[in-house]
Design an enzyme around this catalytic site. Structure first.
Site, short mmCIF file in Angstrom:
data_model
loop_
_atom_site.label_atom_id
_atom_site.label_comp_id
_atom_site.label_asym_id
_atom_site.label_seq_id
_atom_site.Cartn_x
_atom_site.Cartn_y
_atom_site.Cartn_z
N ARG A 85 -42.22 148.86 -19.92
CA ARG A 85 -43.27 147.90 -19.57
C ARG A 85 -44.51 148.61 -19.03
O ARG A 85 -44.41 149.55 -18.24
CB ARG A 85 -42.75 146.92 -18.53
N ARG B 26 -35.91 132.72 -4.93
CA ARG B 26 -35.06 133.87 -5.22
C ARG B 26 -33.84 133.92 -4.32
O ARG B 26 -33.01 134.80 -4.48
CB ARG B 26 -35.87 135.13 -5.00
N LYS C 84 -39.13 136.62 -18.05
CA LYS C 84 -39.65 135.38 -17.44
C LYS C 84 -41.17 135.31 -17.56
O LYS C 84 -41.72 134.28 -17.91
CB LYS C 84 -39.26 135.30 -15.95
N ARG D 117 -33.19 146.30 -7.53
CA ARG D 117 -33.61 144.94 -7.92
C ARG D 117 -32.45 144.18 -8.58
O ARG D 117 -32.28 142.99 -8.36
CB ARG D 117 -34.80 145.01 -8.88
N ARG E 134 -45.33 149.82 -13.44
CA ARG E 134 -45.10 149.28 -12.10
C ARG E 134 -44.22 150.23 -11.31
O ARG E 134 -43.26 150.78 -11.84
CB ARG E 134 -44.40 147.92 -12.21
P1 AP5 Z 1 -41.38 140.49 -18.41
O1 AP5 Z 1 -41.78 139.24 -19.11
O2 AP5 Z 1 -42.43 141.21 -17.60
O3 AP5 Z 1 -40.05 140.25 -17.54
P2 AP5 Z 1 -39.83 139.50 -16.16
O4 AP5 Z 1 -38.52 138.78 -16.23
O5 AP5 Z 1 -41.04 138.70 -15.79
O6 AP5 Z 1 -39.63 140.77 -15.24
P3 AP5 Z 1 -40.18 141.12 -13.78
O7 AP5 Z 1 -39.79 142.55 -13.56
O8 AP5 Z 1 -41.63 140.80 -13.63
O9 AP5 Z 1 -39.33 140.20 -12.89
P4 AP5 Z 1 -39.04 140.42 -11.44
O10 AP5 Z 1 -38.38 139.13 -11.16
O11 AP5 Z 1 -38.28 141.63 -11.06
O12 AP5 Z 1 -40.47 140.73 -10.81
P5 AP5 Z 1 -41.44 139.92 -9.86
O13 AP5 Z 1 -42.80 140.28 -10.23
O14 AP5 Z 1 -41.06 138.46 -9.82
O15 AP5 Z 1 -40.77 141.48 -19.52
C1 AP5 Z 1 -40.38 142.80 -19.20
C2 AP5 Z 1 -40.82 143.76 -20.34
O16 AP5 Z 1 -40.11 143.42 -21.53
C3 AP5 Z 1 -42.31 143.68 -20.69
O17 AP5 Z 1 -42.77 144.96 -21.03
C4 AP5 Z 1 -42.36 142.76 -21.93
O18 AP5 Z 1 -43.46 143.05 -22.78
C5 AP5 Z 1 -41.01 143.07 -22.59
N1 AP5 Z 1 -40.43 141.91 -23.26
C6 AP5 Z 1 -40.40 140.64 -22.78
N2 AP5 Z 1 -39.75 139.84 -23.65
C7 AP5 Z 1 -39.35 140.64 -24.68
C8 AP5 Z 1 -38.62 140.40 -25.89
N3 AP5 Z 1 -38.16 139.19 -26.19
N4 AP5 Z 1 -38.37 141.45 -26.71
C9 AP5 Z 1 -38.81 142.70 -26.41
N5 AP5 Z 1 -39.52 142.98 -25.29
C10 AP5 Z 1 -39.79 141.96 -24.44
O19 AP5 Z 1 -41.05 140.50 -8.42
C11 AP5 Z 1 -41.30 141.84 -8.08
C12 AP5 Z 1 -40.86 142.08 -6.64
O20 AP5 Z 1 -41.62 141.24 -5.73
C13 AP5 Z 1 -39.40 141.78 -6.29
O21 AP5 Z 1 -38.54 142.86 -6.62
C14 AP5 Z 1 -39.49 141.54 -4.78
O22 AP5 Z 1 -39.60 142.77 -4.08
C15 AP5 Z 1 -40.81 140.82 -4.64
N6 AP5 Z 1 -40.66 139.35 -4.71
C16 AP5 Z 1 -41.27 138.53 -5.63
N7 AP5 Z 1 -40.94 137.26 -5.40
C17 AP5 Z 1 -40.09 137.24 -4.34
C18 AP5 Z 1 -39.39 136.23 -3.66
N8 AP5 Z 1 -39.48 134.94 -4.01
N9 AP5 Z 1 -38.58 136.58 -2.63
C19 AP5 Z 1 -38.46 137.87 -2.24
N10 AP5 Z 1 -39.11 138.89 -2.85
C20 AP5 Z 1 -39.92 138.58 -3.90
#
Ligand code: AP5
Length: 257
Positions: A165, A126, A47, A209, A198
């Site tokens: 990552r 979420r 994402k 997660r 991370r």
């Molecule tokens: P990346 O683009 O970073 O993936 P992502 O889907 O953004 O993954 P996240 O882990 O950031 O999502 P998340 O939803 O768990 O985390 P968030 O920060 O929102 O890609 C991943 C890796 O793959 C990278 O290394 C990239 O380079 C590689 N890659 C990407 N595309 C590729 C491709 N096509 N081919 C090869 N490699 C590729 O949330 C973190 C935490 O915050 C949650 O667990 C929760 O505790 C809290 N939180 C955040 N928002 C809320 C909410 N609304 N409610 C409750 N808790 C929340």
């Protein structure tokens, strides 16, 4: 376009990251059309990577709730609110932060949803309760969602992406040890700061997660489907391929000319 060429957004997102006391130094120019999009998908589906590409294409801000929490982690613990300290503990374990805390943070940043540049919401909503609250926030800002993009990818590919990552401690740029290497090992190409893994990318947190996603976030697909907003995108392949699929999906919704 190769993975190395994934650009970073031009907008500084100061208000989003630091809260209403901080003003964005370079508010986006008025685009021909402001896009207001929610990005769904399991952790690691890509994402954030796609949000950066979409931000470049549309001028909309990449608004990640995870980035807010990670930024809060870098400030002195005495200056953090008790709610934010508790939120960081949930995040560390891979659990969702409670809705009340997330919604309080979002309400403080409601102005970002009304921004003339549009937005790409990554990580919010979420839960169904958060999605219902988002409806209210958008109404207050007198704007509507254009699309909800759901990135789909099997779990084994996701685990490989998450374990490799690395994230910049300075500008938060995202790399991968195999598919998007920095020019100098563990050093950010853009700002020169250290790249780190991370805490919630450790295998035990990743499992938590994934469960949180399946139980709380996947039901959002049912929430948005009847509204005709949903665009499902296969998240296999290179980022630019996925980006092109996304743009085709948006075009199918009459959002891109
Ligand atoms: P990346 O683009 O970073 O993936 P992502 O889907 O953004 O993954 P996240 O882990 O950031 O999502 P998340 O939803 O768990 O985390 P968030 O920060 O929102 O890609 C991943 C890796 O793959 C990278 O290394 C990239 O380079 C590689 N890659 C990407 N595309 C590729 C491709 N096509 N081919 C090869 N490699 C590729 O949330 C973190 C935490 O915050 C949650 O667990 C929760 O505790 C809290 N939180 C955040 N928002 C809320 C909410 N609304 N409610 C409750 N808790 C929340």
């Amino acid at each position: 376009m190769s993975l190395d060429a994934v650009p970073t957004t031009a907008n500084d997102r100061a208000t989003w990251i630091a809260g209403p006391g901080a003003k964005c130094c370079d508010p986006p120019a008025v685009p021909v059309r402001a896009y207001r999009i929610v990005l769904l998908g399991a952790p690691g589906a890509g994402k954030g990577t796609q949000a950066e590409l979409l931000a470049q294409q549309t001028g909309a801000c990449h608004l990640s709730t995870g980035d807010i929490f990670r930024a809060a982690k870098t400030i002195d613990s005495c200056l953090r609110t008790p709610a934010m300290t508790a939120a960081l503990e949930f995040m560390h374990k891979g659990e969702l932060v409670p809705d009340d805390t997330v919604l309080a943070i979002l309400r403080e940043r409601g102005v970002c949803l009304g921004c003339r540049g549009g937005f790409l919401l990554d990580g919010f909503p979420r839960t169904v309760a958060q999605a219902q609250a988002l409806d209210g926030l958008l109404m207050t800002q007198r704007v509507k969602l254009d699309a909800v993009i759901d990135y789909r990818l099997p779990i084994d590919v996701i685990v490989a992406r998450l374990s490799g990552r690395r994230t910049c401690v300075g500008c938060k740029a995202v790399y991968h040890i195999e598919t998007k290497r920095p020019k100098i090992t563990d050093r950010c190409d853009s700002c020169g700061c250290d790249l780190v893994q991370r805490e919630d990318d450790r295998p035990e947190s990743v499992r938590v997660r994934m469960n949180a996603y399946l139980h709380s976030t996947a039901p959002l697909i049912e929430f948005y489907q009847p509204r005709g907003l949903l665009v499902s995108v296969d998240a296999h392949g290179q980022p630019w391929e996925i980006f092109e699929r996304t743009m085709r999906g948006l075009k199918g919704k009459d959002l891109r000319g």
